[in-house]
Design an enzyme around this catalytic site. Structure first.
Site, PDB file in Angstrom:
ATOM      1  N   CYS A   1      -7.261 -90.587  74.194  1.00 37.93           N
ATOM      2  CA  CYS A   1      -7.603 -90.024  75.498  1.00 37.93           C
ATOM      3  C   CYS A   1      -7.248 -88.536  75.527  1.00 37.93           C
ATOM      4  O   CYS A   1      -7.889 -87.739  74.844  1.00 37.93           O
ATOM      5  CB  CYS A   1      -6.957 -90.834  76.614  1.00 37.93           C
ATOM      6  SG  CYS A   1      -7.670 -90.525  78.247  1.00 37.93           S
TER       7      CYS A   1
ATOM      8  N   HIS B   1      -8.579 -96.430  75.517  1.00 35.23           N
ATOM      9  CA  HIS B   1      -7.186 -96.836  75.280  1.00 35.23           C
ATOM     10  C   HIS B   1      -7.134 -98.128  74.460  1.00 35.23           C
ATOM     11  O   HIS B   1      -7.205 -99.226  75.012  1.00 35.23           O
ATOM     12  CB  HIS B   1      -6.452 -97.009  76.612  1.00 35.23           C
ATOM     13  CG  HIS B   1      -6.221 -95.709  77.292  1.00 35.23           C
ATOM     14  ND1 HIS B   1      -5.129 -94.917  77.005  1.00 35.23           N
ATOM     15  CD2 HIS B   1      -6.961 -95.025  78.191  1.00 35.23           C
ATOM     16  CE1 HIS B   1      -5.193 -93.809  77.712  1.00 35.23           C
ATOM     17  NE2 HIS B   1      -6.297 -93.848  78.444  1.00 35.23           N
TER      18      HIS B   1
ATOM     19  N   GLU C   1      -4.623 -99.411  73.136  1.00 29.89           N
ATOM     20  CA  GLU C   1      -3.321-100.057  73.298  1.00 29.89           C
ATOM     21  C   GLU C   1      -3.267-101.044  74.458  1.00 29.89           C
ATOM     22  O   GLU C   1      -2.292-101.791  74.585  1.00 29.89           O
ATOM     23  CB  GLU C   1      -2.230 -98.991  73.469  1.00 29.89           C
ATOM     24  CG  GLU C   1      -2.274 -98.216  74.770  1.00 29.89           C
ATOM     25  CD  GLU C   1      -3.219 -97.013  74.779  1.00 29.89           C
ATOM     26  OE1 GLU C   1      -3.080 -96.184  75.686  1.00 29.89           O
ATOM     27  OE2 GLU C   1      -4.095 -96.907  73.906  1.00 29.89           O
TER      28      GLU C   1
END
Length: 182
Positions: free
Chosen positions: A73, A161, A163
């Protein structure tokens, strides 16, 4: 054992990047983005997301370290802005599930996700033009540059993202980065 430093750019998911790598059995630390470059001891860096370019600390200097770099990001936007690409306001932004088309199935970071994947995005700004030496490796209906790579210099970025749990195959992206770092 591979050692990764997650550079904290004050993002909402930095701890999840750390946890994902830790759960993969990696020696991983979160370091503040004001940490001097000579105190960074890692085989690879993850530049975390964050609120804006005004709080990126020493991230520009970290790009001179001789280790693979993975920008997530804001981290990808830092790579682009500091290496003479272009970053600007996106047409959409915000929180969203996004279908991402993988443009290069041979890309070391995201090629294994081809032909497409579903991800979680959270951003207002985005990379508008990749820097010289980088290739645009993914796109979507809401963001023209969802990912970019410069394998010759081991620099990679994704706008989404990997994660977070909402991203399909996000852990795979981290495993692919670890393979680059070995």
């Amino acid at each position: 054992m591979t050692r990764i430093a997650v550079v904290d750019n004050h993002g909402q998911f930095t701890h999840l990047e750390h946890r994902t790598l830790r759960d993969l059995g990696v020696d991983v630390d979160i370091v503040d983005n004001t940490t001097p470059t000579d105190e960074i001891d890692a085989d690879g860096l993850v530049l975390s997301g964050g609120p804006d370019m005004d709080r990126i600390g020493n991230c520009p200097a970290y790009l001179d370290l001789d280790v693979p770099i993975f920008g997530i990001c804001l981290g990808m936007q830092i790579l682009a802005a500091e290496l003479d690409g272009t970053v600007g306001a996106g047409d959409y932004g915000g929180y969203a599930d996004v279908d991402v088309e993988i443009l290069d199935s041979e890309d070391p970071l995201i090629g294994s996700l081809a032909p497409e994947t579903r991800v979680w995005a959270s951003h207002a700004d985005e990379v508008k033009q990749v820097p010289d030496g980088f290739a645009r490796t993914a796109t979507s209906d809401v963001c023209g540059v969802e990912a970019m790579s410069d394998p010759d210099h081991d620099r990679y970025g994704v706008q989404w993202h990997p994660e977070v749990a909402h991203t399909e195959r996000g852990e795979e992206v981290f495993k692919n980065f670890l393979a680059v770092c070995e």
